[in-house]
Motif scaffolding. Structure first.
Motif, PDB file in Angstrom:
ATOM      1  N   PRO A   1     -20.027  -2.256  -7.770  1.00 51.06           N
ATOM      2  CA  PRO A   1     -20.326  -0.927  -7.219  1.00 51.06           C
ATOM      3  C   PRO A   1     -19.955   0.214  -8.165  1.00 51.06           C
ATOM      4  N   LEU A   2     -20.897   1.128  -8.367  1.00 48.69           N
ATOM      5  CA  LEU A   2     -20.692   2.232  -9.296  1.00 48.69           C
ATOM      6  C   LEU A   2     -19.612   3.189  -8.807  1.00 48.69           C
ATOM      7  N   LEU A   3     -19.574   3.474  -7.509  1.00 51.57           N
ATOM      8  CA  LEU A   3     -18.569   4.387  -6.981  1.00 51.57           C
ATOM      9  C   LEU A   3     -17.172   3.895  -7.304  1.00 51.57           C
ATOM     10  N   ASN A   4     -16.918   2.612  -7.099  1.00 49.35           N
ATOM     11  CA  ASN A   4     -15.599   2.048  -7.409  1.00 49.35           C
ATOM     12  C   ASN A   4     -15.248   2.237  -8.877  1.00 49.35           C
ATOM     13  N   GLN A   5     -16.237   2.040  -9.733  1.00 48.68           N
ATOM     14  CA  GLN A   5     -15.980   2.161 -11.168  1.00 48.68           C
ATOM     15  C   GLN A   5     -15.660   3.604 -11.562  1.00 48.68           C
ATOM     16  N   LYS A   6     -16.370   4.559 -10.979  1.00 44.88           N
ATOM     17  CA  LYS A   6     -16.108   5.966 -11.310  1.00 44.88           C
ATOM     18  C   LYS A   6     -14.745   6.420 -10.787  1.00 44.88           C
ATOM     19  N   ILE A   7     -14.392   5.990  -9.578  1.00 51.20           N
ATOM     20  CA  ILE A   7     -13.074   6.332  -9.044  1.00 51.20           C
ATOM     21  C   ILE A   7     -11.984   5.756  -9.940  1.00 51.20           C
ATOM     22  N   PHE A   8     -12.142   4.487 -10.310  1.00 55.70           N
ATOM     23  CA  PHE A   8     -11.151   3.838 -11.170  1.00 55.70           C
ATOM     24  C   PHE A   8     -11.063   4.525 -12.522  1.00 55.70           C
TER      25      PHE A   8
ATOM     26  N   PRO B   1       0.807  -1.226   0.000  1.00 54.55           N
ATOM     27  CA  PRO B   1       0.000   0.000   0.000  1.00 54.55           C
ATOM     28  C   PRO B   1       0.838   1.273   0.000  1.00 54.55           C
ATOM     29  N   ASN B   2       2.058   1.194   0.523  1.00 50.41           N
ATOM     30  CA  ASN B   2       2.930   2.381   0.542  1.00 50.41           C
ATOM     31  C   ASN B   2       3.434   2.777  -0.840  1.00 50.41           C
ATOM     32  N   LEU B   3       3.255   1.903  -1.823  1.00 48.59           N
ATOM     33  CA  LEU B   3       3.659   2.233  -3.190  1.00 48.59           C
ATOM     34  C   LEU B   3       2.542   2.923  -3.975  1.00 48.59           C
ATOM     35  N   LEU B   4       1.380   3.070  -3.355  1.00 45.25           N
ATOM     36  CA  LEU B   4       0.258   3.748  -4.010  1.00 45.25           C
ATOM     37  C   LEU B   4       0.280   5.244  -3.676  1.00 45.25           C
ATOM     38  N   PRO B   5      -0.244   6.085  -4.557  1.00 40.20           N
ATOM     39  CA  PRO B   5      -0.305   7.535  -4.280  1.00 40.20           C
ATOM     40  C   PRO B   5      -1.469   7.852  -3.343  1.00 40.20           C
ATOM     41  N   ASN B   6      -1.327   7.496  -2.089  1.00 35.25           N
ATOM     42  CA  ASN B   6      -2.454   7.541  -1.156  1.00 35.25           C
ATOM     43  C   ASN B   6      -2.957   8.960  -0.890  1.00 35.25           C
ATOM     44  N   ARG B   7      -2.058   9.928  -0.754  1.00 39.36           N
ATOM     45  CA  ARG B   7      -2.512  11.309  -0.523  1.00 39.36           C
ATOM     46  C   ARG B   7      -3.271  11.842  -1.727  1.00 39.36           C
ATOM     47  N   TYR B   8      -2.800  11.485  -2.906  1.00 44.93           N
ATOM     48  CA  TYR B   8      -3.488  11.896  -4.125  1.00 44.93           C
ATOM     49  C   TYR B   8      -4.894  11.306  -4.154  1.00 44.93           C
ATOM     50  N   PHE B   9      -5.013  10.059  -3.777  1.00 52.25           N
ATOM     51  CA  PHE B   9      -6.317   9.401  -3.758  1.00 52.25           C
ATOM     52  C   PHE B   9      -7.300  10.121  -2.840  1.00 52.25           C
ATOM     53  N   SER B  10      -6.822  10.572  -1.694  1.00 46.05           N
ATOM     54  CA  SER B  10      -7.706  11.223  -0.727  1.00 46.05           C
ATOM     55  C   SER B  10      -8.388  12.440  -1.334  1.00 46.05           C
ATOM     56  N   ALA B  11      -7.596  13.289  -1.995  1.00 42.48           N
ATOM     57  CA  ALA B  11      -8.174  14.479  -2.624  1.00 42.48           C
ATOM     58  C   ALA B  11      -8.984  14.113  -3.859  1.00 42.48           C
ATOM     59  N   TYR B  12      -8.522  13.086  -4.538  1.00 38.66           N
ATOM     60  CA  TYR B  12      -9.139  12.673  -5.794  1.00 38.66           C
ATOM     61  C   TYR B  12     -10.551  12.128  -5.586  1.00 38.66           C
ATOM     62  N   VAL B  13     -10.751  11.353  -4.512  1.00 41.23           N
ATOM     63  CA  VAL B  13     -12.072  10.779  -4.247  1.00 41.23           C
ATOM     64  C   VAL B  13     -13.092  11.883  -3.990  1.00 41.23           C
ATOM     65  N   LYS B  14     -12.683  12.950  -3.319  1.00 37.50           N
ATOM     66  CA  LYS B  14     -13.602  14.081  -3.103  1.00 37.50           C
ATOM     67  C   LYS B  14     -14.029  14.665  -4.442  1.00 37.50           C
ATOM     68  N   ASP B  15     -13.107  14.732  -5.384  1.00 37.18           N
ATOM     69  CA  ASP B  15     -13.430  15.259  -6.704  1.00 37.18           C
ATOM     70  C   ASP B  15     -14.481  14.403  -7.411  1.00 37.18           C
ATOM     71  N   ILE B  16     -14.418  13.100  -7.188  1.00 41.04           N
ATOM     72  CA  ILE B  16     -15.401  12.200  -7.806  1.00 41.04           C
ATOM     73  C   ILE B  16     -16.800  12.515  -7.296  1.00 41.04           C
TER      74      ILE B  16
ATOM     75  N   PHE C   1      -7.627   5.931 -13.941  1.00 45.06           N
ATOM     76  CA  PHE C   1      -7.068   5.126 -15.027  1.00 45.06           C
ATOM     77  C   PHE C   1      -6.763   5.982 -16.253  1.00 45.06           C
ATOM     78  N   THR C   2      -7.547   7.031 -16.471  1.00 43.95           N
ATOM     79  CA  THR C   2      -7.356   7.874 -17.658  1.00 43.95           C
ATOM     80  C   THR C   2      -6.526   9.127 -17.344  1.00 43.95           C
ATOM     81  N   SER C   3      -5.913   9.178 -16.175  1.00 43.08           N
ATOM     82  CA  SER C   3      -5.168  10.375 -15.765  1.00 43.08           C
ATOM     83  C   SER C   3      -3.677  10.259 -16.084  1.00 43.08           C
TER      84      SER C   3
END
Length: 476
Positions: A351-358, A121-136, A362-364
């Motif tokens: 789950p739709l939320l998972n698909q939208k986050i992905f 999990p430490n190899l994932l951009p976790n801080r980016y994900f936190s802000a990114y999920v709010k954008d979704i 994925f396209t970024s």
């Protein structure tokens, strides 16, 4: 009887089902050594089968010295019938000896986790994900109040169709793509659609252990096909296709799990030709395609298919965002409609939320940067594991991608004992028998270098090598 034994075993003779029932209870310790077992009459009534069926099961147990008989008294549990290492609290030991389910290994808490073919999990951009999920949520304010369609979010399927066309020469409409909750669900759905009890299924040896369990649950007859660093013996595959008329061939030809081997492009084309000639569906599981350390791997088998005898499972759960559990199945429309019917019964859509986050990750551009760093980090970790093993007589072939090393230990190292002692030292790995449809490969193990950091890798490998050396010394 069938309700007690479960639908997945209904193809077995009743006496074999009764035998398995009795032996399982003995192994679990429900009947102790020298304890009297139920009489033939009692057990036949309890299981609603003929007394002769129970008698045959008892006789087999007696012949195998798992029970013994006292004249005019009945059957008793033979000493030594319980599972070894019963005093350990961990479920993996009994699983390894009895059922060999990978899921049991993953329940073992371990400081040195070499059994997880998952990303640290430490190899994932976790801080980016936190802000990114709010954008979704800003983009899709009603996402939590909406179901996905059974086939999956149309926007995501369109994006994946474009990705497959650009990168893999897969030209297919969005309607030929199904979104599933991980690749394991995809395999399970396909097995339910295509496999009936007693159908022949070709499967690699070794292979992904969950696939073995899924096809066995469907009552399939598994025909193991050896995978080598050069690929497959195509003459053997054609011989099996001629003789057994297999329903499908489940294969993982790119950075194969567990061996890391990659099947060359020429064989992929030849496999598709064989599949179309003998009407055998190729089910390609591809969870590591983007985890390459040098050259990109060959295109999927699906890109060579013209008659619809190939399906492509592309999982992104391993390295893009594991917690989202996103996979895609590419399949011709004639089979897709049957897959959708089964999927609707399984969960009525991922789950739709998972698909939208992905979708938006994925396209970024951020994903491109993430993948470049990830390949470097994983290659470094693989090198560390190999460096530590270089002082041993262990054998392996260094893979060009993926998460795993497939390692052969000396025959003088008993794998079950090594597993038990490793667990006591907080080390977890996957014994090779779990990945083998024949439950052999006793000298092999799968070591995953993807989940723990570099220091843990060195420390854990040194401790594992030390334990194996001590066992080898005892037995040499």
């Amino acid at each position: 009887m069938e309700s007690m034994m479960g639908h997945g075993t209904s193809a077995k003779p009743l006496s074999e089902q009764v035998y398995s029932y009795l032996w399982t209870r003995i192994q679990r310790g429900e009947w102790r050594e020298h304890q009297k077992l139920p009489s033939v009459r009692t057990l036949a009534a309890e299981l609603d089968v003929h007394r002769l069926t129970v008698f045959k099961a008892y006789q087999r147990l007696k012949d195998e010295k798992k029970v013994y008989v006292k004249d005019k008294s009945g059957y008793y549990v033979h000493p030594g019938g319980r599972l070894p290492f019963d005093d350990l609290e961990y479920p993996i030991v009994s699983s390894y000896v009895q059922n060999s389910h990978l899921s049991e290994i993953h329940r073992v808490p371990a400081a040195y986790q070499f059994s997880y073919a998952l990303l640290d999990p430490n190899l994932l951009p976790n801080r980016y994900f936190s802000a990114y999920v709010k954008d979704i949520f800003d983009r899709y304010p009603k996402v939590l109040g909406t179901y996905s369609t059974v086939q999956g979010d149309e926007e995501l399927r369109e994006a994946l169709a474009g990705f497959f066309a650009r990168h893999h020469r897969l030209h297919l409409p969005a309607d030929s793509i199904l979104i599933t909750t991980g690749s394991q669900q995809a395999i399970d759905l396909i097995a339910r659609v295509l496999v009936q009890p007693m159908d022949a299924v070709l499967i690699e040896r070794p292979t992904y252990s969950a696939a073995i369990d899924i096809f066995r649950q469907q009552g399939a007859q598994l025909l193991p096909v050896e995978i080598h660093p050069f690929g497959y013996d195509l003459e053997q595959i054609e011989s099996y296709m001629k003789r057994y008329k297999p329903r499908l061939f489940y294969l993982n030809p790119t950075f194969h799990n567990p061996t890391g081997y990659t099947v060359p492009a020429i064989q992929r084309k030849q496999l598709v030709e064989l599949a179309e000639r003998y009407r055998c569906f190729l089910i390609e599981d591809d969870p590591f395609h983007d985890i390459y350390f040098a050259q990109q791997p060959p295109a999927p088998l699906y890109s060579y298919s013209t008659e619809g005898y190939a399906a492509y499972i592309r999982s992104f759960s391993k390295y893009v965002a594991p917690g989202l559990r996103i996979a895609a199945v590419c399949m011709q429309p004639a089979l897709m409609k049957h897959l959708l019917a089964v999927k609707s019964l399984a969960d009525n859509g991922s789950p739709l939320l998972n698909q939208k986050i992905f979708l938006h990750y994925f396209t970024s551009d951020r994903l491109v940067q993430h993948m470049e760093k990830l390949r470097i980090a994983l290659n470094v970790r693989k090198s560390i594991m190999e460096e530590e093993m270089s002082t041993t007589t262990w054998k392996w072939k260094s893979p060009e991608g993926g998460f795993n090393l497939w390692v052969k230990l000396p025959d003088t190292v008993p794998m079950d004992v090594l597993l038990a002692e490793s667990i006591e030292q907080s080390i977890s790995f996957v014994p090779g028998a779990i990945c083998d449809p024949l439950k052999e490969s006793r000298s092999w193990m799968r070591l995953s270098y993807s989940y723990i950091n570099e220091k843990q890798l060195r420390d854990g490998m040194r401790l594992l090598i030390q334990l194996a050396g001590q066992l080898e010394g005892r037995n040499s």
